[in-house]
Scaffold this active site. Structure first.
Site, PDB file in Angstrom:
ATOM      1  N   LYS A 212     -32.742 -15.181  13.136  1.00  0.00           N
ATOM      2  CA  LYS A 212     -33.998 -14.651  13.615  1.00  0.00           C
ATOM      3  C   LYS A 212     -34.827 -14.066  12.463  1.00  0.00           C
ATOM      4  O   LYS A 212     -36.017 -13.867  12.600  1.00  0.00           O
ATOM      5  CB  LYS A 212     -33.723 -13.532  14.630  1.00  0.00           C
ATOM      6  CG  LYS A 212     -32.991 -13.958  15.859  1.00  0.00           C
ATOM      7  CD  LYS A 212     -32.702 -12.732  16.730  1.00  0.00           C
ATOM      8  CE  LYS A 212     -31.717 -13.110  17.815  1.00  0.00           C
ATOM      9  NZ  LYS A 212     -31.329 -11.900  18.604  1.00  0.00           N
ATOM     10  N   GLY A 213     -34.170 -13.778  11.349  1.00  0.00           N
ATOM     11  CA  GLY A 213     -34.806 -13.011  10.277  1.00  0.00           C
ATOM     12  C   GLY A 213     -36.120 -13.556   9.761  1.00  0.00           C
ATOM     13  O   GLY A 213     -36.992 -12.805   9.348  1.00  0.00           O
TER      14      GLY A 213
ATOM     15  N   GLU B 141     -36.647 -19.174   4.776  1.00  0.00           N
ATOM     16  CA  GLU B 141     -35.592 -18.159   4.918  1.00  0.00           C
ATOM     17  C   GLU B 141     -36.165 -16.765   4.711  1.00  0.00           C
ATOM     18  O   GLU B 141     -37.172 -16.602   4.017  1.00  0.00           O
ATOM     19  CB  GLU B 141     -34.525 -18.387   3.828  1.00  0.00           C
ATOM     20  CG  GLU B 141     -33.258 -19.059   4.328  1.00  0.00           C
ATOM     21  CD  GLU B 141     -32.334 -18.115   5.103  1.00  0.00           C
ATOM     22  OE1 GLU B 141     -32.813 -17.107   5.656  1.00  0.00           O
ATOM     23  OE2 GLU B 141     -31.134 -18.401   5.152  1.00  0.00           O
ATOM     24  N   ASP B 142     -35.479 -15.776   5.251  1.00  0.00           N
ATOM     25  CA  ASP B 142     -35.899 -14.395   5.017  1.00  0.00           C
ATOM     26  C   ASP B 142     -35.418 -13.899   3.650  1.00  0.00           C
ATOM     27  O   ASP B 142     -36.186 -13.396   2.846  1.00  0.00           O
ATOM     28  CB  ASP B 142     -35.409 -13.460   6.139  1.00  0.00           C
ATOM     29  CG  ASP B 142     -33.914 -13.579   6.442  1.00  0.00           C
ATOM     30  OD1 ASP B 142     -33.224 -14.416   5.823  1.00  0.00           O
ATOM     31  OD2 ASP B 142     -33.424 -12.821   7.303  1.00  0.00           O
TER      32      ASP B 142
ATOM     33  N   ASP C  12     -29.190 -13.853  -0.609  1.00  0.00           N
ATOM     34  CA  ASP C  12     -28.353 -12.843  -1.271  1.00  0.00           C
ATOM     35  C   ASP C  12     -27.376 -13.605  -2.170  1.00  0.00           C
ATOM     36  O   ASP C  12     -27.691 -13.927  -3.320  1.00  0.00           O
ATOM     37  CB  ASP C  12     -27.669 -12.023  -0.173  1.00  0.00           C
ATOM     38  CG  ASP C  12     -26.854 -10.852  -0.703  1.00  0.00           C
ATOM     39  OD1 ASP C  12     -26.824 -10.649  -1.917  1.00  0.00           O
ATOM     40  OD2 ASP C  12     -26.244 -10.135   0.103  1.00  0.00           O
TER      41      ASP C  12
ATOM     42  N   LYS D 233     -32.395 -11.642  -3.837  1.00  0.00           N
ATOM     43  CA  LYS D 233     -31.796 -10.493  -4.522  1.00  0.00           C
ATOM     44  C   LYS D 233     -31.425 -10.881  -5.949  1.00  0.00           C
ATOM     45  O   LYS D 233     -30.721 -11.874  -6.162  1.00  0.00           O
ATOM     46  CB  LYS D 233     -30.564 -10.000  -3.759  1.00  0.00           C
ATOM     47  CG  LYS D 233     -30.948  -9.265  -2.503  1.00  0.00           C
ATOM     48  CD  LYS D 233     -29.800  -8.502  -1.905  1.00  0.00           C
ATOM     49  CE  LYS D 233     -30.203  -7.990  -0.540  1.00  0.00           C
ATOM     50  NZ  LYS D 233     -29.067  -7.441   0.209  1.00  0.00           N
TER      51      LYS D 233
ATOM     52  N   PHE E 283     -29.728  -3.184   0.524  1.00  0.00           N
ATOM     53  CA  PHE E 283     -29.866  -3.739   1.866  1.00  0.00           C
ATOM     54  C   PHE E 283     -31.228  -3.343   2.428  1.00  0.00           C
ATOM     55  O   PHE E 283     -31.579  -2.169   2.466  1.00  0.00           O
ATOM     56  CB  PHE E 283     -28.748  -3.247   2.785  1.00  0.00           C
ATOM     57  CG  PHE E 283     -28.605  -4.104   4.002  1.00  0.00           C
ATOM     58  CD1 PHE E 283     -27.900  -5.301   3.953  1.00  0.00           C
ATOM     59  CD2 PHE E 283     -29.208  -3.728   5.203  1.00  0.00           C
ATOM     60  CE1 PHE E 283     -27.797  -6.112   5.081  1.00  0.00           C
ATOM     61  CE2 PHE E 283     -29.105  -4.539   6.325  1.00  0.00           C
ATOM     62  CZ  PHE E 283     -28.406  -5.729   6.269  1.00  0.00           C
ATOM     63  N   VAL E 284     -32.019  -4.341   2.809  1.00  0.00           N
ATOM     64  CA  VAL E 284     -33.385  -4.067   3.266  1.00  0.00           C
ATOM     65  C   VAL E 284     -33.576  -4.465   4.733  1.00  0.00           C
ATOM     66  O   VAL E 284     -32.867  -5.330   5.257  1.00  0.00           O
ATOM     67  CB  VAL E 284     -34.436  -4.777   2.386  1.00  0.00           C
ATOM     68  CG1 VAL E 284     -34.446  -4.216   0.987  1.00  0.00           C
ATOM     69  CG2 VAL E 284     -34.217  -6.292   2.348  1.00  0.00           C
TER      70      VAL E 284
ATOM     71  N   ASP F 193     -33.171  -7.245  10.108  1.00  0.00           N
ATOM     72  CA  ASP F 193     -32.623  -6.249  11.033  1.00  0.00           C
ATOM     73  C   ASP F 193     -31.365  -5.569  10.515  1.00  0.00           C
ATOM     74  O   ASP F 193     -30.765  -5.977   9.517  1.00  0.00           O
ATOM     75  CB  ASP F 193     -32.270  -6.928  12.357  1.00  0.00           C
ATOM     76  CG  ASP F 193     -30.974  -7.755  12.253  1.00  0.00           C
ATOM     77  OD1 ASP F 193     -30.792  -8.451  11.234  1.00  0.00           O
ATOM     78  OD2 ASP F 193     -30.146  -7.680  13.173  1.00  0.00           O
TER      79      ASP F 193
HETATM   80  P1  5GP Z   1     -26.190 -14.957   1.704  1.00  0.00           P
HETATM   81  O1  5GP Z   1     -25.440 -16.065   2.377  1.00  0.00           O
HETATM   82  O2  5GP Z   1     -27.329 -15.465   0.834  1.00  0.00           O
HETATM   83  O3  5GP Z   1     -25.288 -14.013   0.955  1.00  0.00           O
HETATM   84  O4  5GP Z   1     -26.808 -14.046   2.858  1.00  0.00           O
HETATM   85  C1  5GP Z   1     -27.920 -14.469   3.546  1.00  0.00           C
HETATM   86  C2  5GP Z   1     -28.059 -13.778   4.883  1.00  0.00           C
HETATM   87  O5  5GP Z   1     -27.479 -12.463   4.898  1.00  0.00           O
HETATM   88  C3  5GP Z   1     -29.537 -13.585   5.178  1.00  0.00           C
HETATM   89  O6  5GP Z   1     -30.084 -14.711   5.825  1.00  0.00           O
HETATM   90  C4  5GP Z   1     -29.518 -12.337   6.033  1.00  0.00           C
HETATM   91  O7  5GP Z   1     -29.268 -12.699   7.382  1.00  0.00           O
HETATM   92  C5  5GP Z   1     -28.339 -11.544   5.523  1.00  0.00           C
HETATM   93  N1  5GP Z   1     -28.768 -10.563   4.514  1.00  0.00           N
HETATM   94  C6  5GP Z   1     -28.516 -10.591   3.186  1.00  0.00           C
HETATM   95  N2  5GP Z   1     -29.067  -9.528   2.573  1.00  0.00           N
HETATM   96  C7  5GP Z   1     -29.698  -8.815   3.547  1.00  0.00           C
HETATM   97  C8  5GP Z   1     -30.473  -7.600   3.535  1.00  0.00           C
HETATM   98  O8  5GP Z   1     -30.711  -6.940   2.511  1.00  0.00           O
HETATM   99  N3  5GP Z   1     -30.968  -7.189   4.742  1.00  0.00           N
HETATM  100  C9  5GP Z   1     -30.746  -7.855   5.913  1.00  0.00           C
HETATM  101  N4  5GP Z   1     -31.273  -7.329   7.030  1.00  0.00           N
HETATM  102  N5  5GP Z   1     -30.031  -9.004   5.949  1.00  0.00           N
HETATM  103  C10 5GP Z   1     -29.517  -9.476   4.782  1.00  0.00           C
END
Ligand code: 5GP
Length: 196
Positions: free
Chosen positions: A60-61, A116-117, A120, A148, A169-170, A176
């Site tokens: 949903k992000g 994508e939102d 990370d 990030k 963490f934002v 959310d």
């Molecule tokens: P990754 O697989 O790149 O480590 O993580 C991606 C997903 O983790 C994002 O799509 C999101 O849902 C969640 N995520 C990663 N960092 C954050 C953050 O700082 N805040 C929030 N709300 N979600 C995050």
């Protein structure tokens, strides 16, 4: 905002989070987001002239970003959404995600832009990218609002990045914690850190 603690104090924004002790400073303001989304829209409009894109939003992000970005693109386009969910805590390292809602549209021959939102580790995106590439799009690009810095463990580049942010963490602007805070207009730090 209280500079010493990073806490948002009443009156800063007139928002429901003003008295929430877990919500910290603004990382990217609504104004900065608006300006950057306009730039990304212009860039994508230039790059995709003559080949209308299909935007694939990751729920949903990305729902707020997707709505704003789509309106900043001055080309005909189509939209679709998919939703993914993590396999519990193991996802943090394995990057194995489950598709909870799949796309309605066929990607064959399409110019796909995944919206994508936040990236990370990049492992969620790596999985999605592989899964979407297997569906035969003509091209596949990735646009993320946030990346990030220094966290990525993947070997592909993200084509469009709104903002590089520190590894905190934002929340807000679609992001959310346990389904809360998605409607904040700014991106803010969540002071309790990443939820388990
Ligand atoms: P990754 O697989 O790149 O480590 O993580 C991606 C997903 O983790 C994002 O799509 C999101 O849902 C969640 N995520 C990663 N960092 C954050 C953050 O700082 N805040 C929030 N709300 N979600 C995050």
């Amino acid at each position: 905002m209280d500079e010493a603690t990073g806490l948002v104090r009443g009156g800063d924004h007139g928002s429901f989070v003003d008295s929430d002790p877990l919500v910290g400073r603004i990382v990217v303001s609504a104004e900065e987001i608006g300006a950057r989304v306009a730039e990304l829209g212009a860039e994508i409009s230039k790059d995709y002239s003559g080949r209308p894109p299909l935007l694939v939003g990751v729920l949903k992000g990305a729902f707020v970003f997707m709505a704003d970005l789509a309106r900043a693109i001055t080309l005909p386009l189509e939209l679709d959404f998919m939703a993914v969910s993590s396999y519990g805590a193991a996802t943090k390292t394995s990057g194995v995600v489950r598709i909870v809602k799949d796309l309605d549209l066929d990607l064959t021959g399409r110019h796909v832009i995944v919206v994508e939102d936040i990236v990370d580790s990049g492992l969620t995106l790596a999985y999605l990218r592989k899964s979407l590439l297997a569906r035969g799009p003509e091209s596949l690009a990735i646009c993320t609002l946030l990346q990030k810095s220094g966290q990525q463990r993947t070997d592909f580049d993200v084509d469009y990045v709104g903002f590089e942010i520190p590894p905190e963490f934002v929340i807000g602007y679609g992001l959310d914690v346990a389904e809360e805070y998605r409607n904040l207009p700014d991106l803010r730090v969540y002071l309790a850190g990443e939820p388990e």
